[in-house]
Design an enzyme around this catalytic site. Sequence first.
Site, PDB file in Angstrom:
ATOM      1  N   GLY A  10     -49.826  82.184  11.877  1.00 29.25           N
ATOM      2  CA  GLY A  10     -50.965  83.066  12.172  1.00 29.25           C
ATOM      3  C   GLY A  10     -51.953  82.381  13.103  1.00 29.25           C
ATOM      4  O   GLY A  10     -51.712  81.270  13.603  1.00 29.25           O
ATOM      5  N   ASP A  63     -41.664  84.548   2.004  1.00 29.82           N
ATOM      6  CA  ASP A  63     -42.822  85.208   1.403  1.00 29.82           C
ATOM      7  C   ASP A  63     -43.431  84.298   0.338  1.00 29.82           C
ATOM      8  O   ASP A  63     -42.700  83.765  -0.505  1.00 29.82           O
ATOM      9  CB  ASP A  63     -42.321  86.520   0.766  1.00 29.82           C
ATOM     10  CG  ASP A  63     -43.430  87.444   0.348  1.00 29.82           C
ATOM     11  OD1 ASP A  63     -44.527  86.974   0.003  1.00 29.82           O
ATOM     12  OD2 ASP A  63     -43.181  88.668   0.355  1.00 29.82           O
ATOM     13  N   THR A 127     -62.881  82.801   2.694  1.00 30.84           N
ATOM     14  CA  THR A 127     -63.791  83.400   3.669  1.00 30.84           C
ATOM     15  C   THR A 127     -65.192  83.577   3.087  1.00 30.84           C
ATOM     16  O   THR A 127     -65.342  83.781   1.878  1.00 30.84           O
ATOM     17  CB  THR A 127     -63.228  84.774   4.096  1.00 30.84           C
ATOM     18  OG1 THR A 127     -64.248  85.513   4.764  1.00 30.84           O
ATOM     19  CG2 THR A 127     -62.799  85.609   2.902  1.00 30.84           C
ATOM     20  N   ASP A 128     -66.197  83.580   3.950  1.00 25.57           N
ATOM     21  CA  ASP A 128     -67.563  83.837   3.486  1.00 25.57           C
ATOM     22  C   ASP A 128     -67.727  85.278   3.007  1.00 25.57           C
ATOM     23  O   ASP A 128     -68.701  85.609   2.325  1.00 25.57           O
ATOM     24  CB  ASP A 128     -68.589  83.509   4.592  1.00 25.57           C
ATOM     25  CG  ASP A 128     -68.435  84.335   5.867  1.00 25.57           C
ATOM     26  OD1 ASP A 128     -67.462  85.117   5.978  1.00 25.57           O
ATOM     27  OD2 ASP A 128     -69.303  84.207   6.751  1.00 25.57           O
ATOM     28  N   GLU A 129     -66.761  86.141   3.354  1.00 19.68           N
ATOM     29  CA  GLU A 129     -66.887  87.558   2.977  1.00 19.68           C
ATOM     30  C   GLU A 129     -66.851  87.755   1.464  1.00 19.68           C
ATOM     31  O   GLU A 129     -67.259  88.808   0.973  1.00 19.68           O
ATOM     32  CB  GLU A 129     -65.799  88.393   3.669  1.00 19.68           C
ATOM     33  CG  GLU A 129     -65.897  88.296   5.177  1.00 19.68           C
ATOM     34  CD  GLU A 129     -65.025  89.285   5.927  1.00 19.68           C
ATOM     35  OE1 GLU A 129     -64.736  90.364   5.400  1.00 19.68           O
ATOM     36  OE2 GLU A 129     -64.625  88.947   7.060  1.00 19.68           O
ATOM     37  N   TYR A 151     -60.226  93.661   1.167  1.00 19.29           N
ATOM     38  CA  TYR A 151     -59.840  92.334   1.679  1.00 19.29           C
ATOM     39  C   TYR A 151     -60.637  91.236   0.984  1.00 19.29           C
ATOM     40  O   TYR A 151     -60.073  90.295   0.422  1.00 19.29           O
ATOM     41  CB  TYR A 151     -60.060  92.263   3.198  1.00 19.29           C
ATOM     42  CG  TYR A 151     -60.093  90.835   3.738  1.00 19.29           C
ATOM     43  CD1 TYR A 151     -58.948  90.043   3.717  1.00 19.29           C
ATOM     44  CD2 TYR A 151     -61.277  90.285   4.254  1.00 19.29           C
ATOM     45  CE1 TYR A 151     -58.987  88.731   4.194  1.00 19.29           C
ATOM     46  CE2 TYR A 151     -61.314  88.983   4.726  1.00 19.29           C
ATOM     47  CZ  TYR A 151     -60.168  88.209   4.696  1.00 19.29           C
ATOM     48  OH  TYR A 151     -60.201  86.908   5.152  1.00 19.29           O
ATOM     49  N   LYS A 155     -59.506  88.168  -1.657  1.00 21.67           N
ATOM     50  CA  LYS A 155     -59.727  86.735  -1.415  1.00 21.67           C
ATOM     51  C   LYS A 155     -60.561  86.133  -2.553  1.00 21.67           C
ATOM     52  O   LYS A 155     -60.305  85.015  -3.006  1.00 21.67           O
ATOM     53  CB  LYS A 155     -60.429  86.515  -0.071  1.00 21.67           C
ATOM     54  CG  LYS A 155     -59.612  86.880   1.154  1.00 21.67           C
ATOM     55  CD  LYS A 155     -58.387  86.021   1.376  1.00 21.67           C
ATOM     56  CE  LYS A 155     -58.715  84.583   1.744  1.00 21.67           C
ATOM     57  NZ  LYS A 155     -57.498  83.822   2.134  1.00 21.67           N
TER      58      LYS A 155
HETATM   59  P1  NAD Z   1     -53.665  85.956  10.447  1.00 25.07           P
HETATM   60  O1  NAD Z   1     -53.576  87.383   9.988  1.00 25.07           O
HETATM   61  O2  NAD Z   1     -53.738  85.671  11.901  1.00 25.07           O
HETATM   62  O3  NAD Z   1     -52.416  85.147   9.890  1.00 25.07           O
HETATM   63  C1  NAD Z   1     -51.909  85.307   8.592  1.00 25.07           C
HETATM   64  C2  NAD Z   1     -50.535  84.666   8.530  1.00 25.07           C
HETATM   65  O4  NAD Z   1     -50.038  84.805   7.171  1.00 25.07           O
HETATM   66  C3  NAD Z   1     -49.505  85.339   9.447  1.00 25.07           C
HETATM   67  O5  NAD Z   1     -48.769  84.356  10.133  1.00 25.07           O
HETATM   68  C4  NAD Z   1     -48.618  86.124   8.483  1.00 25.07           C
HETATM   69  O6  NAD Z   1     -47.274  86.261   8.947  1.00 25.07           O
HETATM   70  C5  NAD Z   1     -48.703  85.258   7.224  1.00 25.07           C
HETATM   71  N1  NAD Z   1     -48.420  86.016   5.997  1.00 25.07           N
HETATM   72  C6  NAD Z   1     -48.964  87.223   5.632  1.00 25.07           C
HETATM   73  N2  NAD Z   1     -48.449  87.591   4.439  1.00 25.07           N
HETATM   74  C7  NAD Z   1     -47.588  86.609   4.038  1.00 25.07           C
HETATM   75  C8  NAD Z   1     -46.776  86.418   2.893  1.00 25.07           C
HETATM   76  N3  NAD Z   1     -46.719  87.328   1.907  1.00 25.07           N
HETATM   77  N4  NAD Z   1     -46.034  85.296   2.819  1.00 25.07           N
HETATM   78  C9  NAD Z   1     -46.071  84.367   3.810  1.00 25.07           C
HETATM   79  N5  NAD Z   1     -46.811  84.504   4.924  1.00 25.07           N
HETATM   80  C10 NAD Z   1     -47.565  85.616   5.039  1.00 25.07           C
HETATM   81  O7  NAD Z   1     -54.904  85.356   9.667  1.00 25.07           O
HETATM   82  P2  NAD Z   1     -55.949  84.238  10.127  1.00 25.07           P
HETATM   83  O8  NAD Z   1     -57.063  84.895  10.834  1.00 25.07           O
HETATM   84  O9  NAD Z   1     -55.204  83.128  10.769  1.00 25.07           O
HETATM   85  O10 NAD Z   1     -56.509  83.763   8.704  1.00 25.07           O
HETATM   86  C11 NAD Z   1     -55.853  82.722   7.989  1.00 25.07           C
HETATM   87  C12 NAD Z   1     -56.587  82.509   6.676  1.00 25.07           C
HETATM   88  O11 NAD Z   1     -57.949  82.174   6.933  1.00 25.07           O
HETATM   89  C13 NAD Z   1     -56.620  83.741   5.788  1.00 25.07           C
HETATM   90  O12 NAD Z   1     -56.412  83.329   4.456  1.00 25.07           O
HETATM   91  C14 NAD Z   1     -58.021  84.310   5.973  1.00 25.07           C
HETATM   92  O13 NAD Z   1     -58.463  84.978   4.804  1.00 25.07           O
HETATM   93  C15 NAD Z   1     -58.809  83.046   6.221  1.00 25.07           C
HETATM   94  N6  NAD Z   1     -60.023  83.216   7.047  1.00 25.07           N
HETATM   95  C16 NAD Z   1     -59.954  83.850   8.266  1.00 25.07           C
HETATM   96  C17 NAD Z   1     -61.100  83.954   9.048  1.00 25.07           C
HETATM   97  C18 NAD Z   1     -61.068  84.610  10.419  1.00 25.07           C
HETATM   98  O14 NAD Z   1     -62.134  84.777  11.043  1.00 25.07           O
HETATM   99  N7  NAD Z   1     -59.899  84.961  10.958  1.00 25.07           N
HETATM  100  C19 NAD Z   1     -62.317  83.441   8.582  1.00 25.07           C
HETATM  101  C20 NAD Z   1     -62.351  82.809   7.332  1.00 25.07           C
HETATM  102  C21 NAD Z   1     -61.196  82.701   6.585  1.00 25.07           C
END
Ligand code: NAD
Length: 328
Positions: A10, A63, A127-129, A151, A155
């Site tokens: 991701g 998964d 996340t801060d959310e 969401y 989390k």
């Molecule tokens: P993203 O959606 O870009 O990536 C998520 C990844 O998880 C993808 O590669 C997807 O294929 C994989 N995935 C989804 N379901 C799965 C499963 N059941 N088994 C295995 N893999 C699975 O998300 P991101 O933006 O890179 O966020 C990554 C983490 O950081 C998340 O946990 C999110 O809550 C947290 N986060 C994100 C942000 C932001 O601004 N993007 C901020 C704070 C925290």
Amino acid sequence: MRVLVTGGAGFIGSHFVRQLIAGRYPALRDSQVVVLDKLTYAGNLANLAGVLDDERLRFVTGDICDERIVAELMAGTDLVVHLAAESHVDRSILGSGEFIRTNVLGTHVLLQAALEAGVGRFVQVSTDEVYGSIAAGSWTEDRPLEPNSPYSASKASADLLVRAYHRTHGLNACVTRCSNNYGPYQHPEKVVPLFLTNLIDGSKVPLYGDGHNVRDWLHVDDHCRGIALVAERGRAGEVYNIGGGTELSNRALTETLLSITGHDFGMVRHVPDRKGHDARYSVDITKISRELGYAPRIGFAAGIAETLDWYRANRSWWAPLKAAPTAA
Ligand code: NAD
């Protein structure tokens, strides 16, 4: 050291893996890395181009809810960095089942397997959310969790499971809670790349409501450095906020993106506000700064300009994602 990174294909996970393999995190420099990722619409092997062939990296498509695969990969693992999640708030409003399955049940599968395998350290990337919305001031880590979207509720549930596995079973676990990230390789369903790629193509951008909602924006590189610090030196059972970027209303963010792409407010299309849209997020990062010496390094102006350059240069990465039926 063997590190299991979930969600490593991701946006944030792939940045963490690329930096880790490049030796950017001294404590993890000689690690063997296993990435477990289901490759949902949000996962993309192209995000790991350049490191996929590295002998220290093994990629497993799977998964996190699959107990068999997870137990297999957990054996011999020293550190878990758990990023796999369904991550898009708008999708969780349209349907939340997959968010509960992956974010809650998947985290439970990982925690149980980590406990059984005797894993030395588990980092839950959150996340801060989970804190909800704050009118003034900033959240410290002891603020109650008051999530408002499916969401953020999923989390928050996962964060509480992490706390329970630490308190009940003594699992050496930490939680990080970060503000909104931006940077290269972010899926174009998210606001910054959606707006940048629309504007690169001369298309209008959809602004929710009056754009008054405030978010703190942090470059993905600063977030990942914070995760690495917590993995290395965070105290077991503790939560660490990560942020300290730039607080902007969505309107101000939009104005910045319009300005750097040479457009004006005429390129904005107003759309009805997101249901339950949180008004303001703001994290207090005193704890991670004092304990672990964390401070963001990338200023917003430089970071967003570099991000625009990346999207300009990498149309072949994002154009197929925008054309896919799953794109927002
Ligand atoms: P993203 O959606 O870009 O990536 C998520 C990844 O998880 C993808 O590669 C997807 O294929 C994989 N995935 C989804 N379901 C799965 C499963 N059941 N088994 C295995 N893999 C699975 O998300 P991101 O933006 O890179 O966020 C990554 C983490 O950081 C998340 O946990 C999110 O809550 C947290 N986060 C994100 C942000 C932001 O601004 N993007 C901020 C704070 C925290």
